[in-house]
Each structure stands twice: as structure tokens, then as C-alpha cells.
Design a protein around this motif. Structure first.
Motif, short mmCIF file in Angstrom:
data_model
loop_
_atom_site.label_atom_id
_atom_site.label_comp_id
_atom_site.label_asym_id
_atom_site.label_seq_id
_atom_site.Cartn_x
_atom_site.Cartn_y
_atom_site.Cartn_z
N MET A 111 37.87 16.21 52.34
CA MET A 111 37.24 15.21 53.23
C MET A 111 36.90 15.82 54.58
N GLY A 112 36.43 14.99 55.50
CA GLY A 112 36.12 15.47 56.84
C GLY A 112 34.86 14.86 57.43
N ARG A 123 36.66 -1.43 58.54
CA ARG A 123 35.59 -0.69 59.21
C ARG A 123 34.61 -1.64 59.92
N GLU A 133 33.24 17.73 52.46
CA GLU A 133 32.38 16.72 51.83
C GLU A 133 30.99 16.67 52.49
N ARG A 153 44.70 11.14 52.71
CA ARG A 153 45.02 10.19 53.79
C ARG A 153 46.31 9.44 53.51
N ASP A 198 39.82 13.63 60.12
CA ASP A 198 38.65 14.51 60.27
C ASP A 198 38.74 15.41 61.51
N HIS A 243 41.07 10.33 48.67
CA HIS A 243 41.97 9.58 49.56
C HIS A 243 43.42 10.03 49.50
O1 F6P Z 1 37.14 9.28 58.49
C1 F6P Z 1 38.12 9.49 57.55
C2 F6P Z 1 37.55 9.59 56.18
O2 F6P Z 1 38.60 9.79 55.27
C3 F6P Z 1 36.46 10.65 55.99
O3 F6P Z 1 37.00 11.93 55.84
C4 F6P Z 1 35.73 10.13 54.79
O4 F6P Z 1 34.40 10.56 54.80
C5 F6P Z 1 35.81 8.64 54.96
O5 F6P Z 1 36.90 8.39 55.82
C6 F6P Z 1 36.01 7.87 53.68
O6 F6P Z 1 35.90 6.53 54.00
P1 F6P Z 1 36.41 5.33 53.09
O7 F6P Z 1 37.90 5.34 53.11
O8 F6P Z 1 35.84 4.13 53.74
O9 F6P Z 1 35.90 5.60 51.72
#
Ligand code: F6P
Length: 373
Positions: free
Chosen positions: A177-178, A74, A230, A300, A135, A297
Motif C-alpha cells: 500500500m501507500g 472517509r 500500489e 493496517r 502511507d 489491508h
Molecule cells: O491511506 C491509507 C490506505 O491504506 C492507502 O495506503 C490505501 O490506498 C487506502 O488507504 C485504501 O483505502 P480503503 O481502506 O478505503 O480501501
């Protein structure tokens, strides 16, 4: 003359990233005879000049893989944590871009990446971006890749929560999430038949949510599934947040902006764990037992859906064509069936939220799904 392109993936990983890298890399090599390299771990790899050659072998067998073979981070080009400092490293990135004689840098990412890529474009790099995020909140594209897979995972979770909620006559509050958008919660909530769906775009009234659950009980339904984005918030929380957001967008002074940012950070801190509080509040108001499931997660991870593979492949291959044409400073969006280059300044810094009159919201309302309004 052979063209050279660099690819990086930035921000949170997303199913479909490898399909996009493969589509872009294969089209660039096979159709246009370009050379492709990848930078590891997002903008940090560009700064540290950590590269991997993306040849036929590296691009083979990755279509179905989750995550990103390049790694991600990030880190922001203009605010890069180095030791205990945060520095603008865009000049170093430009030097590395030139070292590799790149004709273009392709940045695969969500909202943050679109803004970061714009900064590199302003430095003089030829930039193209692709929209990825679970998201689905990137402006100017109908859809981002990763979203469909996440909707599938969250929907399956809601399906599974039904039988246990039903058996125990419980409320199950499931956090989806979102970030600050409700696309994922709304879509999975509708697909999974959640009884209540709470999204950030529609701050909720707690009493109304409890009343919807009690109403179900009166009708003989002793369980309820509450799908919560979230970023969802109560009307009281929104009454604090919205003025701060408005003030930030209208304030230019550095010190004043920092003051508002600190207040926003405090709000975020207090908002953390809100689904746990919500479950307790609903338990107290309805006298039904409540449980919380935070999907996190899991949404994802793993193999991308067919829809995401197709979208990522379409956008990736279209991107190679744009490099070939020399069209830069754009994000490759999907509009209906077509991939369309959209000027990056139109995308960067914007959020695509669920419009309060969105057809899917209308459907949910017509179904009788409670939105806490
Ligand atoms: O942007 C994608 C996302 O999964 C969001 O839905 C969530 O708020 C964020 O990333 C979580 O981030 P990290 O993986 O850095 O905890």
C-alpha cells in the motif's frame, strides 16, 4: 474553568490511533482536568452528533489495540453523502461543536483529514490535528503513526515470500500500500531485501525491470522479489498521468476541472490491477514463472508497533498541552525527537512524496536494487 475537547478519527484506520486517543485523553484529564468526548465514525459522527464519553475506564486497556475505538469513515464535512445527494454539512457540525461547548476539536487523520479539518477551522472551530497514516505522506512531519507498524508487516511478508520464490525459482510481485507515495514500498523493500522496488515517484521502464531479473538469473539467482507500491506506474502511464495532474493544478474553471477529473478517473480505472499485468509482462519477458501477492489491508490491521505507540503517545499528550495553552489551528508534527505545532494551512492539501535523492533510495541503488529507472 474546565475545558471540553472532542476527538474524532477520520480516513483509513491506522495502528496507533487508540494509543493517540489514550495519550491525549489521559493527559487532558489527569494533567489538565479537561472533559473529553469522542465522535463516532469520523466527521459523520460529528454531523449526526453521535458521541461517546472518553473517561478513565474507556481509555484504559486500549494502548495495544489496532483500529480505532471511535470508528472512522472517509466522509468529508463539505461533501457529505446524504441520501442520493452530496451536501456541505459544516454548519451542522459547527452547531454540534457548540452544543457540547467544545473548546477544541482534535482530528486524527491523514492527508484528507488535514484538508477537511482546515475547512472546520475556517468555520470558526478551534482545531488541532494529529498525523496518522500507514502511507507516511503527510507534509511537515518526519513521520506519521501507523507507518512503522505497516513497514514491519510488509517486511515480514517479503521475508516469507523469499523462501517460496527461491524454492520455485519464481518471480514474486508483491503489492504494498501507500496510495500515491512510495514510502512504504521503499522501506519494506529495503528492510526485506527486495530485488526490485518500484515506487510512484520513479516511473519504471519495464525492459529495465526485466533486464534486472535476467541479470540475476545470469548470476545464478533464479528467483526475484519485486516490491511494487500500489501507486507505482510505468513510464508510459506516467506520460499520460503527469500532464493531467499539472493541468488540474493550473485550471480554475469548474467545467474544465471536471473534464480533467474525469480523465484522471479513467486513468485510475485503467491502472487498477496493474501488478497483475506487470507480473504477466515480466513472465513473458524473462520466461520465469511469476506470482502476485497483494498485501492489502493486512498492512493496517492489528496491534501497533512499539515505535508507533511511542509516537502516538508523544503527539497525543503534546496535543493536550496545546489545548491547555490555547494554541489552535495546528497539526502536532514530529521533528526529530520533538513534537512541534505546525500551522494547518501549511499541511493541508500537500503530499509528502519520496524525494528522488532520498538517502534510502541512494542506499537501495548502491546495493544494486533495481528501481526500474
Ligand atoms: O491511506 C491509507 C490506505 O491504506 C492507502 O495506503 C490505501 O490506498 C487506502 O488507504 C485504501 O483505502 P480503503 O481502506 O478505503 O480501501
Amino acid at each position: 474553568m474546565t475545558k471540553y475537547i472532542g476527538i474524532l478519527t477520520a480516513g483509513g484506520d491506522t495502528p496507533g490511533l487508540n494509543a493517540a486517543i489514550r495519550g491525549l485523553g489521559k493527559a487532558a484529564q489527569h494533567t489538565y482536568g479537561m472533559e473529553v468526548i469522542g465522535f463516532r465514525d469520523g466527521f459523520r459522527g460529528l454531523m449526526e452528533n453521535r458521541t461517546v464519553r472518553l473517561d478513565g475506564e474507556t481509555l484504559s486497556g486500549i494502548l495495544t489495540m489496532g483500529g480505532t475505538i471511535l470508528g472512522t469513515s472517509r466522509d468529508k464535512p463539505h461533501k457529505m453523502p446524504i441520501g442520493n445527494k452530496t451536501l456541505d454539512m459544516t454548519d451542522v457540525m459547527l452547531t454540534n461543536y457548540r452544543k457540547h461547548h467544545l473548546d477544541a476539536l482534535i482530528c486524527l487523520g491523514g492527508n484528507g483529514t488535514q484538508s477537511n479539518a482546515l475547512k472546520l477551522m475556517e468555520k470558526g472551530m478551534n482545531i488541532i490535528t494529529l498525523p496518522k497514516t500507514i502511507d507516511n505522506d503527510v507534509a511537515e512531519t518526519d513521520m506519521t503513526f501507523g507507518f512503522d507498524t505497516a513497514v514491519g508487516i510488509a517486511t515480514e511478508a517479503i521475508d516469507r515470500l523469499h523462501s517460496t520464490a527461491h524454492s520455485h525459482h519464481r518471480i514474486i510481485v508483491v503489492e504494498v500500500m501507500g496510495h500515491s507515495a512510495g514510502w512504504l514500498a521503499l522501506s519494506a523493500g529495503v528492510a526485506g531485501g527486495a530485488d526490485v522496488i518500484l515506487i510512484p515517484e520513479l516511473p519504471y521502464n519495464l525492459q529495465q525491470v526485466a533486464e534486472a531479473i535476467l541479470d540475476r538469473r545470469r548470476k545464478g539467482k533464479h528467483f526475484s522479489i519485486v516490491a511494487v507500491a500500489e501507486g507505482a506506474m510505468s513510464q508510459e502511464e506516467a506520460a499520460v498521468l503527469r500532464p493531467l495532474q499539472a493541468a488540474l493544478s493550473q485550471t480554475h474553471g469548474k467545467a474544465e476541472r471536471q473534464h480533467i477529473k474525469n480523465q484522471l478517473a479513467d486513468w485510475e480505472k485503467q491502472h487498477k490491477g496493474h501488478v497483475l499485468r506487470l507480473a504477466q509482462q515480466l513472465e513473458a519477458l524473462t520466461r520465469l514463472e511469476a506470482r502476485v501477492t497483494i498485501l492489502g489491508h493486512v498492512q493496517r490491521g492489528g496491534t501497533p508497533s512499539a515505535v508507533d505507540r511511542i509516537l502516538a503517545t508523544q503527539l497525543g499528550t503534546a496535543c493536550a498541552e496545546l489545548v491547555h495553552q490555547g494554541q489552535f489551528g495546528v497539526m502536532v508534527a514530529i521533528h526529530g525527537q520533538q513534537s512541534v505545532p505546525v500551522p494547518l494551512p501549511l499541511v493541508a492539501g500537500k503530499l509528502k512524496l519520496v524525494p528522488t535523492d532520498h538517502p534510502l533510495l541512494e542506499s537501495a541503488r548502491r546495493l544494486g536494487t533495481a528501481m526500474g529507472e
